[in-house]
Motif scaffolding. Structure first.
Motif, PDB file in Angstrom:
ATOM      1  N   GLU A  52       0.829  -1.208   0.000  1.00 33.70           N
ATOM      2  CA  GLU A  52       0.000   0.000   0.000  1.00 33.70           C
ATOM      3  C   GLU A  52       0.865   1.259   0.000  1.00 33.70           C
ATOM      4  O   GLU A  52       0.553   2.233  -0.700  1.00 33.70           O
ATOM      5  CB  GLU A  52      -0.933  -0.006   1.205  1.00 33.70           C
ATOM      6  N   TRP A  59       0.887   6.557  -6.805  1.00 35.45           N
ATOM      7  CA  TRP A  59      -0.255   7.445  -7.015  1.00 35.45           C
ATOM      8  C   TRP A  59       0.184   8.905  -6.945  1.00 35.45           C
ATOM      9  O   TRP A  59      -0.273   9.738  -7.734  1.00 35.45           O
ATOM     10  CB  TRP A  59      -1.345   7.162  -5.979  1.00 35.45           C
ATOM     11  N   GLU A  75      -8.239   5.752  -3.310  1.00 30.91           N
ATOM     12  CA  GLU A  75      -9.020   4.515  -3.112  1.00 30.91           C
ATOM     13  C   GLU A  75      -9.414   3.896  -4.447  1.00 30.91           C
ATOM     14  O   GLU A  75      -9.319   2.684  -4.627  1.00 30.91           O
ATOM     15  CB  GLU A  75     -10.259   4.783  -2.253  1.00 30.91           C
ATOM     16  N   ASP A  76      -9.848   4.723  -5.398  1.00 28.62           N
ATOM     17  CA  ASP A  76     -10.188   4.207  -6.725  1.00 28.62           C
ATOM     18  C   ASP A  76      -8.953   3.660  -7.431  1.00 28.62           C
ATOM     19  O   ASP A  76      -9.002   2.620  -8.085  1.00 28.62           O
ATOM     20  CB  ASP A  76     -10.835   5.300  -7.583  1.00 28.62           C
ATOM     21  N   TYR A  77      -7.853   4.379  -7.283  1.00 29.14           N
ATOM     22  CA  TYR A  77      -6.581   3.955  -7.875  1.00 29.14           C
ATOM     23  C   TYR A  77      -6.161   2.596  -7.305  1.00 29.14           C
ATOM     24  O   TYR A  77      -5.756   1.690  -8.033  1.00 29.14           O
ATOM     25  CB  TYR A  77      -5.534   5.018  -7.569  1.00 29.14           C
ATOM     26  N   LYS A  78      -6.298   2.473  -5.978  1.00 28.95           N
ATOM     27  CA  LYS A  78      -5.933   1.228  -5.307  1.00 28.95           C
ATOM     28  C   LYS A  78      -6.845   0.085  -5.745  1.00 28.95           C
ATOM     29  O   LYS A  78      -6.362  -1.011  -6.035  1.00 28.95           O
ATOM     30  CB  LYS A  78      -6.015   1.426  -3.789  1.00 28.95           C
ATOM     31  N   ASN A  79      -8.135   0.354  -5.821  1.00 29.96           N
ATOM     32  CA  ASN A  79      -9.075  -0.677  -6.247  1.00 29.96           C
ATOM     33  C   ASN A  79      -8.813  -1.114  -7.681  1.00 29.96           C
ATOM     34  O   ASN A  79      -8.872  -2.304  -8.003  1.00 29.96           O
ATOM     35  CB  ASN A  79     -10.512  -0.202  -6.097  1.00 29.96           C
ATOM     36  N   LYS A  80      -8.526  -0.155  -8.541  1.00 34.09           N
ATOM     37  CA  LYS A  80      -8.248  -0.465  -9.939  1.00 34.09           C
ATOM     38  C   LYS A  80      -6.979  -1.307 -10.060  1.00 34.09           C
ATOM     39  O   LYS A  80      -6.939  -2.286 -10.800  1.00 34.09           O
ATOM     40  CB  LYS A  80      -8.091   0.827 -10.740  1.00 34.09           C
ATOM     41  N   THR A  81      -5.969  -0.940  -9.311  1.00 33.67           N
ATOM     42  CA  THR A  81      -4.695  -1.663  -9.362  1.00 33.67           C
ATOM     43  C   THR A  81      -4.828  -3.064  -8.778  1.00 33.67           C
ATOM     44  O   THR A  81      -4.327  -4.022  -9.347  1.00 33.67           O
ATOM     45  CB  THR A  81      -3.602  -0.891  -8.607  1.00 33.67           C
ATOM     46  N   SER A  82      -5.510  -3.182  -7.652  1.00 28.84           N
ATOM     47  CA  SER A  82      -5.626  -4.500  -7.022  1.00 28.84           C
ATOM     48  C   SER A  82      -6.516  -5.436  -7.831  1.00 28.84           C
ATOM     49  O   SER A  82      -6.290  -6.635  -7.857  1.00 28.84           O
ATOM     50  CB  SER A  82      -6.143  -4.381  -5.589  1.00 28.84           C
ATOM     51  N   SER A  83      -7.508  -4.886  -8.534  1.00 29.99           N
ATOM     52  CA  SER A  83      -8.358  -5.750  -9.345  1.00 29.99           C
ATOM     53  C   SER A  83      -7.664  -6.197 -10.617  1.00 29.99           C
ATOM     54  O   SER A  83      -7.935  -7.265 -11.149  1.00 29.99           O
ATOM     55  CB  SER A  83      -9.671  -5.050  -9.689  1.00 29.99           C
ATOM     56  N   SER A  84      -6.707  -5.395 -11.096  1.00 26.36           N
ATOM     57  CA  SER A  84      -6.006  -5.751 -12.324  1.00 26.36           C
ATOM     58  C   SER A  84      -4.766  -6.594 -12.074  1.00 26.36           C
ATOM     59  O   SER A  84      -4.240  -7.202 -12.993  1.00 26.36           O
ATOM     60  CB  SER A  84      -5.621  -4.494 -13.100  1.00 26.36           C
TER      61      SER A  84
END
Length: 109
Positions: A52, A59, A75-84
């Motif tokens: 993180e 970021w 948070e959106d950046y983290k979610n996008k990265t973790s999902s990809s």
């Protein structure tokens, strides 16, 4: 303590784990005195926080180029990265784990 090292071998590189823990905390004595399950949870949490922190730094670099039209919250950046990201979990045999533990023990002797 041997069970602690056997379980932590599933993370892969012991030297990286020790370096991570020593960078985040001043002493490993507390962690090594935990039960292996608690110690392993501690290691996983430290690894998660390290990832993180690195993502935050990334970021911040991207943030320099953001404006009102392309802004992405962390948070959106983290979610996008973790999902990809594709998290590969290595399945290690019991024999391989025992061999790694023996190597570690031999390094400390």
């Amino acid at each position: 303590m041997e069970r602690f090292f056997i379980q932590s071998c599933s993370i892969d590189k012991i030297v990286e784990i020790e370096e991570l823990l020593l960078r985040r905390y001043s002493s490993l004595d507390y962690i090594l005195n935990l039960s292996y399950k608690d110690g392993l949870e501690f290691i996983f949490k430290a690894y998660e926080k390290e990832l993180e922190d690195r993502l935050w730094d990334r970021w911040l670099v991207d943030y320099r180029w953001m404006n009102e039209s392309n802004f992405v919250s962390f948070e959106d950046y983290k979610n996008k990265t973790s999902s990809s990201s594709n998290k590969n979990v290595e399945n290690i045999s019991k024999e391989a784990i025992e061999e790694k533990v023996k190597e570690i023990i031999n390094l400390t002797l």
